[in-house]
Design a protein around this motif. Structure first.
Motif: not given
Length: 84
Positions: A51-61, A70-84
């Motif tokens: 739920f921490d944007d900085n941590v999520r960005s680090k994970i996605i990188r 491409k896959t990282a972007k898809e995973v990020n979208q999934l993470f965003i759905q989980f954190t809403k």
């Protein structure tokens, strides 16, 4: 809300490659078994806060290094759905 955050973070920190493969299939994210295992090894036991944007960005990188952007972007979208 705190209970849900704790549950999501707990699952993230205990995830297996098999879990990632299952979620990938469920959400149409292409992962190989090897990629899933590498991502799970990176995530497991680190106590990340999704739920921490900085941590999520680090994970996605890090996921992008393993799977590509491409896959990282898809995973990020999934993470965003989980954190809403």
């Amino acid at each position: 809300m705190k209970l849900i955050k704790n549950m999501v973070n707990y699952k993230l920190n205990m995830i297996t490659g098999e879990d990632l493969m299952k979620y990938g299939n469920e959400f149409n994210i292409q992962l190989t078994a090897q990629q899933a295992e590498k991502i799970a090894a990176y995530l497991r036991g680190k106590n990340f806060d999704l739920f921490d944007d900085n941590v999520r960005s680090k994970i996605i990188r890090e996921i992008a290094k393993i799977t590509g952007p491409k896959t990282a972007k898809e995973v990020n979208q999934l993470f965003i759905q989980f954190t809403k």
